[in-house]
Scaffold this active site. Sequence first.
Site, mmCIF file in Angstrom:
data_model
loop_
_atom_site.group_PDB
_atom_site.id
_atom_site.type_symbol
_atom_site.label_atom_id
_atom_site.label_comp_id
_atom_site.label_asym_id
_atom_site.label_seq_id
_atom_site.Cartn_x
_atom_site.Cartn_y
_atom_site.Cartn_z
ATOM 1 N N HIS A 151 3.752 -4.163 4.777
ATOM 2 C CA HIS A 151 3.366 -5.223 4.135
ATOM 3 C C HIS A 151 1.593 -4.225 4.738
ATOM 4 O O HIS A 151 1.304 -4.207 6.300
ATOM 5 C CB HIS A 151 2.583 -6.147 4.069
ATOM 6 C CG HIS A 151 2.506 -6.825 2.880
ATOM 7 N ND1 HIS A 151 0.919 -7.072 2.989
ATOM 8 C CD2 HIS A 151 2.347 -6.842 1.646
ATOM 9 C CE1 HIS A 151 0.275 -7.535 1.759
ATOM 10 N NE2 HIS A 151 1.277 -6.949 0.933
ATOM 11 N N ASP A 177 8.438 -7.563 -2.168
ATOM 12 C CA ASP A 177 8.732 -6.758 -2.815
ATOM 13 C C ASP A 177 9.709 -6.308 -3.153
ATOM 14 O O ASP A 177 10.567 -5.997 -3.527
ATOM 15 C CB ASP A 177 7.354 -5.381 -2.950
ATOM 16 C CG ASP A 177 5.898 -5.207 -3.533
ATOM 17 O OD1 ASP A 177 5.594 -6.821 -4.623
ATOM 18 O OD2 ASP A 177 4.974 -5.607 -2.234
#
Length: 432
Positions: A309, A367
């Site tokens: 991330h 995600d």
Amino acid sequence: MMNEHTVTITDNKTGKQIELPVKQSTLGPQAVDIGRFFREMGYFTYDPGFLSTASCQSELTYLDGEKGELLYRGYPIEQLAEQSNFIEVAYLMLYGDLPGKDNLESFTNIIVRHSMLNESLKRLFGGFHHDAHPMATMVGVVGSLSAFYHDSTDIRNIDHREIAAHRLIAKMPTIAAASYKHSIGEPQVYPDNSLSYTGNLLNMMFSVPCEPYEINPIAEKALDLIFILHVDHEQNASTSTVRLAGSSLANPFACISSGITALWGPAHGGANEAALNMLDQIGDISNIPKFVARAKDKNDEFRLVGFGHRVYKNYDPRARLIRKMCHEVLEKLENNNDPMFELALKLEEIALNDEYFIERKLYPNVDFYSGLIYKALGIPTNMFTVMFSIARTVGWVAQWSEMIAEHNQRIGRPRQVYVGPTMRDYVDISKR
């Protein structure tokens, strides 16, 4: 009284100095207040992408990427995800504290009562092409709400701001479901006030007039969790866009529409869709070693989407929570024999155990898992970012309301470093 914390900056060319105050924070880095810097020193500060610039003060969300920590109004995301629900979190974000029983019941009823769309507004969907992307439809329809609800566009009126926030949170699932129905040529389904927020969304998306539809409680629970995890995330691109649009005193519906537009970008809200596209590219479990090797090759452009991330340099705290739900969904929902799920879980196993990924903290992120859950629930990939928009609307309206209420609120006006031609004279076209 203690002296104010300041930072002294010296111009090495002229020797001129300036003492700048430091803004104190309750958590995270403090910030040097450079408001006087250009006026007194004659320089702009240069920060592409604003990666080192605090554009505002906020009481809403705090994240620590090194620790893997995310707080909503001071509450750890883990506690809210495990003990709360989306509507309660929405109340928290709007009003600053968790609601009591009566307040939660009243707020829930308000959201329920505002879930319907004006019948004239419903006809607007017919103006979009049948294969329009649902996000394109969302941008247009949400922006048009200001044409229907004039009693909530006076942004200086606190009651108008509150009702606009309620309407946006309430109507976003209805608009999202209607956008989906239009894209597949099915009739819109009216909201059902007896259902939960996420149950209502599922019903409006998947029920049809010709047969009964039963809401799966696992799907309902999974969506509620995903929505909690996506409520807010500090000053990301879409939130900053909402604030910048709002700083011009634009109406709230236009501001949220601008946020949807920013979220639509694949570098922002489209990561879960990109993760599924990557799984499609890998194709089969037997191909995983080849693609993992490519991901490790610094000379290869291939990257494992949904791992690591930009902000979290440790494990994404939301990923821990959604991983458990993802496994529960894949285990308990029927008709989940898609080979992609087996492929995804095998890739997850490798990433969590391979030293290359562990050393670089390239763990599966929120995600990666949210895309798998959406697919398992039968939600098409072009609706993934729409679902994100529903949840993030809470954060957007909370951020917008906070900004408008600031005593020193002013229009955003970033500066630039000009690198174009210097002054030159116009030359007649016959002489060029």
